[in-house]
Design a protein around this motif. Structure first.
Motif, PDB file in Angstrom:
ATOM      1  N   GLN A  41      95.153  72.166  49.990  1.00 16.12           N
ATOM      2  CA  GLN A  41      95.615  73.414  50.954  1.00 16.12           C
ATOM      3  C   GLN A  41      96.899  73.898  50.220  1.00 16.12           C
ATOM      4  N   ILE A  42      97.157  75.132  50.014  1.00 10.34           N
ATOM      5  CA  ILE A  42      98.273  75.619  49.360  1.00 10.34           C
ATOM      6  C   ILE A  42      99.495  75.343  50.488  1.00 10.34           C
ATOM      7  N   ASP A  43      98.867  75.718  51.683  1.00  9.59           N
ATOM      8  CA  ASP A  43     100.014  75.688  52.870  1.00  9.59           C
ATOM      9  C   ASP A  43      98.974  75.442  54.010  1.00  9.59           C
ATOM     10  N   GLU A  44      99.579  75.519  55.259  1.00 16.06           N
ATOM     11  CA  GLU A  44      99.045  75.208  56.429  1.00 16.06           C
ATOM     12  C   GLU A  44      97.762  76.250  56.631  1.00 16.06           C
ATOM     13  N   ARG A  45      98.047  77.496  56.113  1.00 14.07           N
ATOM     14  CA  ARG A  45      96.914  78.598  56.706  1.00 14.07           C
ATOM     15  C   ARG A  45      96.090  78.892  55.272  1.00 14.07           C
ATOM     16  N   ARG A  46      96.253  78.628  54.065  1.00 11.53           N
ATOM     17  CA  ARG A  46      95.524  78.878  52.860  1.00 11.53           C
ATOM     18  C   ARG A  46      95.078  77.725  52.057  1.00 11.53           C
ATOM     19  N   ALA A  47      93.812  77.631  51.896  1.00 12.83           N
ATOM     20  CA  ALA A  47      93.179  76.696  50.970  1.00 12.83           C
ATOM     21  C   ALA A  47      92.738  77.317  49.673  1.00 12.83           C
ATOM     22  N   ALA A  48      92.497  76.669  48.552  1.00 15.36           N
ATOM     23  CA  ALA A  48      92.271  76.965  47.400  1.00 15.36           C
ATOM     24  C   ALA A  48      91.382  75.967  46.606  1.00 15.36           C
ATOM     25  N   LEU A  49      90.310  76.805  45.796  1.00 10.82           N
ATOM     26  CA  LEU A  49      89.612  75.833  45.176  1.00 10.82           C
ATOM     27  C   LEU A  49      89.358  76.399  43.678  1.00 10.82           C
ATOM     28  N   GLN A  50      89.509  75.155  42.783  1.00  3.41           N
ATOM     29  CA  GLN A  50      89.299  75.444  41.390  1.00  3.41           C
ATOM     30  C   GLN A  50      88.294  74.508  40.809  1.00  3.41           C
ATOM     31  N   ALA A  51      87.458  74.902  39.994  1.00  8.67           N
ATOM     32  CA  ALA A  51      86.285  74.183  39.262  1.00  8.67           C
ATOM     33  C   ALA A  51      85.541  74.587  38.175  1.00  8.67           C
ATOM     34  N   HIS A  52      84.754  73.822  37.578  1.00  6.99           N
ATOM     35  CA  HIS A  52      83.921  74.445  36.383  1.00  6.99           C
ATOM     36  C   HIS A  52      82.688  74.739  37.113  1.00  6.99           C
ATOM     37  N   LEU A  53      82.113  75.856  36.797  1.00  6.96           N
ATOM     38  CA  LEU A  53      80.979  76.311  37.410  1.00  6.96           C
ATOM     39  C   LEU A  53      79.908  76.588  36.175  1.00  6.96           C
ATOM     40  N   VAL A  54      78.675  75.671  36.437  1.00  9.67           N
ATOM     41  CA  VAL A  54      77.751  75.728  35.238  1.00  9.67           C
ATOM     42  C   VAL A  54      76.703  76.739  35.628  1.00  9.67           C
ATOM     43  N   VAL A  55      76.448  77.676  34.606  1.00 13.92           N
ATOM     44  CA  VAL A  55      75.386  78.862  34.989  1.00 13.92           C
ATOM     45  C   VAL A  55      73.837  78.151  34.093  1.00 13.92           C
ATOM     46  N   THR A 106      83.683  83.829  53.090  1.00 18.33           N
ATOM     47  CA  THR A 106      82.955  84.021  54.203  1.00 18.33           C
ATOM     48  C   THR A 106      82.598  82.654  54.832  1.00 18.33           C
ATOM     49  N   ARG A 107      81.981  81.518  54.342  1.00 16.77           N
ATOM     50  CA  ARG A 107      81.533  80.331  54.780  1.00 16.77           C
ATOM     51  C   ARG A 107      82.699  79.473  55.040  1.00 16.77           C
ATOM     52  N   PHE A 108      83.827  79.330  54.355  1.00 13.60           N
ATOM     53  CA  PHE A 108      84.728  78.432  54.560  1.00 13.60           C
ATOM     54  C   PHE A 108      86.268  78.924  54.813  1.00 13.60           C
ATOM     55  N   GLY A 109      86.326  80.397  54.543  1.00 12.40           N
ATOM     56  CA  GLY A 109      87.708  80.968  54.615  1.00 12.40           C
ATOM     57  C   GLY A 109      88.532  80.582  53.548  1.00 12.40           C
ATOM     58  N   ILE A 110      88.091  80.269  52.167  1.00 14.26           N
ATOM     59  CA  ILE A 110      88.768  80.099  51.084  1.00 14.26           C
ATOM     60  C   ILE A 110      88.919  81.301  50.278  1.00 14.26           C
ATOM     61  N   HIS A 111      90.013  81.682  50.105  1.00 11.91           N
ATOM     62  CA  HIS A 111      90.489  83.119  49.722  1.00 11.91           C
ATOM     63  C   HIS A 111      90.864  83.137  48.084  1.00 11.91           C
TER      64      HIS A 111
END
Length: 306
Positions: free
Chosen positions: A244-258, A279-284
């Motif tokens: 959670q960046i703050d109460e209203r915003r979440a963030a995701l950082q990851a390695h994505l394998v293609v 759209t699914r989780f509200g993670i912008h």
């Protein structure tokens, strides 16, 4: 069964919200002065306890108002995530203050049980009645704002506790008037303190979770990874950080394998993952480091940097 995670917020105009906070601060400071005077004249510890808590309400509202203004500052090179967490820090300060006050009131009530003092019940009832009205007015001023801010919610809960405390003080004063049971005064103080502590400990955990970069409590991290893996062309997701960046915003950082053979569509796959997260989780805010399956990290862990 899958379910969407969306956050609904009730936004209040910033200027109107600031005006409400200033009004709430003013009435609470006036009430504090009246309660301290009444507690000293009547000899009521419960009244002084309620005044102390009410003063903490005024301070909590000041802290909330200052943090609210700081939180509006835009992001900069020094603060790339902006200042939104100022409100989370303010909430932590306010909840910690509530805990300190609760412990202090318990100690004072125990001392009053050991050394009882006379209490003038009628003064207690009158001033506590005025306090109840002010507490309810303050709660109404901040109620709608509390839905959208952990910072304002902390200040709002200060006032809810105060309103209940005022009710308890009125009951204590009435009982003393009718039966002369002065022990009711410290007993009521213990009840007020117990509620303050229960409320503060119930709320402070979510604030600490944000400051500790914990994942959003309304999201199941496993669901997030599973959702990414459903997208065609995705071969894996690892070294993920969901916070959670703050109460209203979440963030995701990851390695994505293609997947092998899908690298030509890497940009499209990345776009699909970002769209699904929003759209699914509200993670912008999603940051992805792309890896082809042939050169992906060897035996990486799903979460963290290991």
């Amino acid at each position: 069964m899958p379910h969407d995670h969306h956050h609904h917020h009730h936004h209040v105009d910033p200027a109107a919200g600031d005006g409400r906070l200033i009004g709430a601060i003013a009435v609470n400071l006036l009430l504090t002065v009246a309660q301290v005077a009444g507690g000293i004249v009547s000899g009521s510890l419960a009244m002084i306890a309620d005044a102390l808590h009410n003063f903490s309400d005024a301070i909590s509202l000041v802290i909330a108002a200052v943090a609210r203004r700081i939180a509006r500052r835009p992001a900069s090179a020094e603060m790339p995530f902006g200042y939104a967490r100022a409100e989370v820090v303010a909430a932590l300060v306010n909840y910690t203050t509530l805990i300190v006050i609760g412990v202090y009131l318990v100690a004072e009530a125990v001392m009053r049980f050991l050394e009882p003092e006379p209490v003038r019940g009628w003064i207690v009832v009158i001033i506590a009645g005025v306090a109840l009205v002010v507490d309810l007015v303050t709660a109404l001023l901040t109620w709608s704002m509390s839905k959208d801010s952990v910072n304002i919610r902390a200040a709002f809960l200060h006032n809810v506790a105060d309103a209940l405390g005022s009710v308890a003080v009125i009951v204590a004063g009435t009982v003393i008037l009718l039966f002369g049971w002065t022990w009711v005064d410290p007993a009521v103080t213990l009840l007020i303190a117990g509620y303050i502590l229960w409320m503060a400990f119930a709320e402070i955990g979510s604030v600490i979770r944000i400051l500790m970069l914990g994942s959003p409590p309304d999201l199941a991290p496993r669901e997030v990874i599973d959702e990414v893996l459903k997208i065609e062309g995705v071969g894996g997701l690892h070294k993920a950080h969901l916070w959670q960046i703050d109460e209203r915003r979440a963030a995701l950082q990851a390695h994505l394998v293609v997947d092998e053979g899908a690298w030509a569509r890497a940009d499209a796959i990345k776009g699909a993952v970002k769209e699904r997260m929003e759209t699914r989780f509200g993670i912008h805010q999603v940051v992805l480091e792309m890896e082809c399956a042939r050169h992906a990290c060897a035996t990486p862990q799903e979460w963290g940097d290991g």
